[in-house]
Motif scaffolding. Sequence first.
Motif, PDB file in Angstrom:
ATOM      1  N   HIS A 184       0.802  -1.223   0.000  1.00  0.00           N
ATOM      2  CA  HIS A 184       0.000   0.000   0.000  1.00  0.00           C
ATOM      3  C   HIS A 184       0.843   1.285   0.000  1.00  0.00           C
ATOM      4  O   HIS A 184       0.396   2.300  -0.520  1.00  0.00           O
ATOM      5  CB  HIS A 184      -0.900   0.035   1.244  1.00  0.00           C
ATOM      6  N   GLU A 187       1.474   3.748  -2.938  1.00  0.00           N
ATOM      7  CA  GLU A 187       0.254   4.399  -3.421  1.00  0.00           C
ATOM      8  C   GLU A 187      -0.267   5.441  -2.445  1.00  0.00           C
ATOM      9  O   GLU A 187      -0.824   6.468  -2.855  1.00  0.00           O
ATOM     10  CB  GLU A 187      -0.830   3.348  -3.663  1.00  0.00           C
ATOM     11  N   THR A 188      -0.095   5.225  -1.150  1.00  0.00           N
ATOM     12  CA  THR A 188      -0.709   6.093  -0.140  1.00  0.00           C
ATOM     13  C   THR A 188       0.276   7.038   0.526  1.00  0.00           C
ATOM     14  O   THR A 188      -0.124   7.814   1.405  1.00  0.00           O
ATOM     15  CB  THR A 188      -1.391   5.239   0.939  1.00  0.00           C
ATOM     16  N   ILE A 334      -5.839   3.166   2.138  1.00  0.00           N
ATOM     17  CA  ILE A 334      -6.617   3.872   1.123  1.00  0.00           C
ATOM     18  C   ILE A 334      -6.108   5.305   1.033  1.00  0.00           C
ATOM     19  O   ILE A 334      -5.823   5.930   2.054  1.00  0.00           O
ATOM     20  CB  ILE A 334      -8.120   3.865   1.469  1.00  0.00           C
ATOM     21  N   ARG A 436     -11.440   9.456  -3.257  1.00  0.00           N
ATOM     22  CA  ARG A 436     -10.540   8.312  -3.073  1.00  0.00           C
ATOM     23  C   ARG A 436      -9.726   8.136  -4.350  1.00  0.00           C
ATOM     24  O   ARG A 436     -10.281   8.105  -5.449  1.00  0.00           O
ATOM     25  CB  ARG A 436     -11.322   7.035  -2.781  1.00  0.00           C
ATOM     26  N   ARG A 438      -6.710   5.890  -6.401  1.00  0.00           N
ATOM     27  CA  ARG A 438      -5.938   4.641  -6.505  1.00  0.00           C
ATOM     28  C   ARG A 438      -5.142   4.682  -7.796  1.00  0.00           C
ATOM     29  O   ARG A 438      -5.507   5.356  -8.765  1.00  0.00           O
ATOM     30  CB  ARG A 438      -6.852   3.417  -6.493  1.00  0.00           C
ATOM     31  N   TRP A 452      -3.866   7.807 -12.266  1.00  0.00           N
ATOM     32  CA  TRP A 452      -4.759   7.723 -11.109  1.00  0.00           C
ATOM     33  C   TRP A 452      -6.192   7.465 -11.571  1.00  0.00           C
ATOM     34  O   TRP A 452      -6.598   7.887 -12.655  1.00  0.00           O
ATOM     35  CB  TRP A 452      -4.758   9.018 -10.297  1.00  0.00           C
TER      36      TRP A 452
END
Length: 473
Positions: A184, A187-188, A334, A436, A438, A452
């Motif tokens: 994760h 990405e975060t 997330i 949100r 990702r 994205w």
Amino acid sequence: MDWFTAPEYWLSRLLFQRALAGVYLVAFLTAVLQFRALLGERGMLPVPRYVERVPFRAAPSLFQWRYSDRLFAGCAWAGCAVSAALLAGLDGLLPLWAGMLLWLVPWALYLSIVNVGQTWYSFGWESLLLETGFLAVFLGNDEVDPPVVVLFLVRWLLFRVEFGAGLIKMRGDACWRKLTCLYHHHETQPMPGPLSWFFHHLPRPLHQVEAAANHLTQLVVPFLLFAPQPVATAAASLMILTQLWLILSGNFAWLNWITVVLAVPALDLPTGHRRSAGPPLWYEVVVLAAAALIVLLSYHPVVNMVSRRQVMNRSFDPLHLVNTYGAFGSVSRIRYEVVVEGTRDDVPREDSDWREYEFKGKPGDPRRWPRQFAPCHLRLDWLMWFAALSPAYAGPWFGALVERLLEEDRDTLRLLRRSPFPPGEPPRYVRARLFRYRYTTWRELRETGACWDRTYVREYLPPTRLTATVQAP
């Protein structure tokens, strides 16, 4: 005293000092370019308001006696000038005592900035730069060989940086113990870099290897810094390689760069047979006194490291002489982003002409690929990441940001990549929405060209205009 100096580390000291001066230069330039909108007299968190309620003993700073934007700019530009002089090697042309005083100047100036910087300067690398800069004062110049005790204290600082970060991970998020955090993290993380998308899409077994290597580098290798050569050089080299990997994978301001700088004095580099004159007695006394102070102040950071309630990035003295460090004790699964928009419509509706403000570093337009900004620190972009995690992080300053956008404040707009409104035509309303984000897959990237994908979550701040005081979300 032969035991007092280590002439074989003369080149290591030289590289350390020049590299540290470079980091100082970046830090002061960042202050020059950003302070008016963040901390100035009309900034989001004005320094004059802060020093009215915080006493000098709690936050020693030149600005406790007097503040003006012109004075702040003068101090920041002076820091740039002295840093550039140190980078060019001016300290080596001065007498020993003058060289030490020259190194003391950027430390004092940056301390004055950090201690009134409030949430904009609440990052661990601010204290790390100050602690490193303080040690650099006592490393001497060409008149003397590097003092062994200061070289040891630099390694002690590097040990605390790495070992503290390793402990906070093992005690924090369970994904570090399961070796899954890097599923994760890329990405975060607060501000992805141009290669972060590719790092995220590495095979998961390789992510587990990354996590395991991180634990090895932060929990085992630091102890080898105090081993005889060439073991200490190997340990420092491994730390440098790890930091370069982190530099490629994200934008962490100068955190990784200054960690590399700290590892340099542990390298046993070939220096020939250079040996300087013996150190004067006054220098030995000053160095040993400073070392004793650092050892004494290390008590609280050590207690913090061994405590089950370990905290990250805390200063235990107002001069930031000895601090505790750590990063990413927990990793978000997330990614959320706050998207700020404005409209010139008289009545704000959902179908109004809402135009998005673009930030320099944080994700916005899904098609815009992240850029490399480190070692520069985009402070507003970083705080926007925290604001997306929780509105509580945005409470002190987000309302002021919206006001400045409605006013078309020039200094605030300079912090952004682009305003969607022509000069002289500010928005009548500004709103914020939470999305949100990702990373797209390889297939989505080929089909859409977007790195994205974003999904609307909820309203963050309703449409707001200047007729009333803007309330934070």
